[in-house]
Design a protein around this motif. Structure first.
Motif, PDB file in Angstrom:
ATOM      1  N   GLY A  35       0.867  -1.335   0.151  1.00 11.57           N
ATOM      2  CA  GLY A  35       0.006   0.231  -0.176  1.00 11.57           C
ATOM      3  C   GLY A  35       0.820   1.335   0.175  1.00 11.57           C
ATOM      4  N   VAL A 158      -3.299   1.424   4.838  1.00 13.35           N
ATOM      5  CA  VAL A 158      -4.485   0.959   4.924  1.00 13.35           C
ATOM      6  C   VAL A 158      -5.569   1.767   4.036  1.00 13.35           C
ATOM      7  CG1 VAL A 158      -6.417   0.155   6.312  1.00 13.35           C
ATOM      8  CG2 VAL A 158      -4.279  -0.881   6.934  1.00 13.35           C
ATOM      9  N   MET A 161      -5.052   1.549   0.154  1.00 12.40           N
ATOM     10  CA  MET A 161      -5.519   0.224  -0.286  1.00 12.40           C
ATOM     11  C   MET A 161      -6.831   0.088  -0.247  1.00 12.40           C
ATOM     12  SD  MET A 161      -2.811  -2.546   1.462  1.00 12.40           S
ATOM     13  CE  MET A 161      -3.123  -3.893   0.727  1.00 12.40           C
ATOM     14  N   MET A 162      -7.577   0.592   0.766  1.00 13.82           N
ATOM     15  CA  MET A 162      -9.071   0.801   0.665  1.00 13.82           C
ATOM     16  C   MET A 162      -9.332   1.505  -0.708  1.00 13.82           C
ATOM     17  SD  MET A 162      -9.872   1.461   4.631  1.00 13.82           S
ATOM     18  CE  MET A 162     -11.390   1.711   4.446  1.00 13.82           C
ATOM     19  N   ALA A 172      -8.327  -4.797   4.073  1.00 14.17           N
ATOM     20  CA  ALA A 172      -7.174  -3.842   3.712  1.00 14.17           C
ATOM     21  C   ALA A 172      -5.870  -4.150   4.709  1.00 14.17           C
ATOM     22  CB  ALA A 172      -7.423  -2.363   3.558  1.00 14.17           C
TER      23      ALA A 172
END
Length: 229
Positions: A35, A158, A161-162, A172
């Motif tokens: 990420g 995170v 990536m979400m 994530a």
């Protein structure tokens, strides 16, 4: 799509001037926490290099990320394992041993070794940006490389990536931890390297604090220095 040998032949032909002895070209490896923006950096860097493509050292650069798995997919004995390669999954040799006892796939070691050979070959030809697959470790003794490490706090990664993958926070975070763990074990098991050791890299960039465009500029300057050196 070109097969592996055809691609190697084309890349080498593009980089060799028959009138001069081939000395090799720079290459870039990008190691990253999940990420942290590895592919995004690769694309931004390639755009900067292409703006200078009128000069030979900057002409014909290519990115290899999931393309590495695509090239290995042509090998029928490895094809069934390239799905895990795309996700950069890694299982220890102990896990692979027990899978073999249970009748499951046990050729990951061969897959990884073949991947490393491909990464090393691409780097030796030069003018490539290699994302992942323990590139910094694979090419540690190969000259001409700019080895980059991208990091960022887990909460930032995170959220990234979400957004990119349209998944929830729990998914994530689990995926980030799984990928980080797998990549760390890959470098440790095959090369006895700590993936977080800054000594493996020419530059370590926190992408939560450094915009990708600025990160690409930093790496681009290193490419220019390597090309002129």
């Amino acid at each position: 799509m070109l097969n592996r040998q055809e691609l190697m032949n084309r890349l080498f032909a593009e980089r060799v001037d028959a009138a001069e002895r081939f000395e090799g070209y720079p290459y870039v490896t990008i190691s990253r926490q999940a990420g942290a923006g590895g592919k995004t950096l690769a694309q931004a860097l390639l755009l900067k290099i292409e703006l200078k493509s009128y000069a030979d050292p900057y002409r014909g650069w290519k990115i290899f990320d999931r393309e590495i798995a695509d090239l290995l997919h042509e090998d029928k004995e490895l094809a069934r394992s390239t799905g895990s390669l795309l996700g950069e999954e890694y299982h220890s040799e102990v896990e692979e041993f027990f899978k073999g006892l249970l009748g499951g796939p046990s050729d990951q070691y061969r897959l990884e070794k073949t991947t490393f050979d491909l990464v090393r070959t691409l780097a030796s030809i030069g003018k490539v940006i290699l994302v992942g697959r323990a590139g910094a470790s694979v090419t540690a003794k190969l000259p001409g490389g700019i080895r980059v490490r991208l990091v960022a706090p887990i909460d930032w990664r995170v959220r990234n990536m979400m957004s990119l993958m349209s998944i929830n926070e729990h998914e994530a975070e689990a995926l980030a931890k799984q990928q980080d763990h797998g990549r760390a074990r890959l470098a440790r098991d095959f090369f006895d390297h700590d993936v977080d050791d800054p000594g493996l890299y020419d530059v370590v960039i926190d992408t939560s604090e450094t915009p990708i465009e600025d990160a690409a500029s930093r790496v681009y300057d290193l490419v220019v220095a390597a090309s002129s050196g």
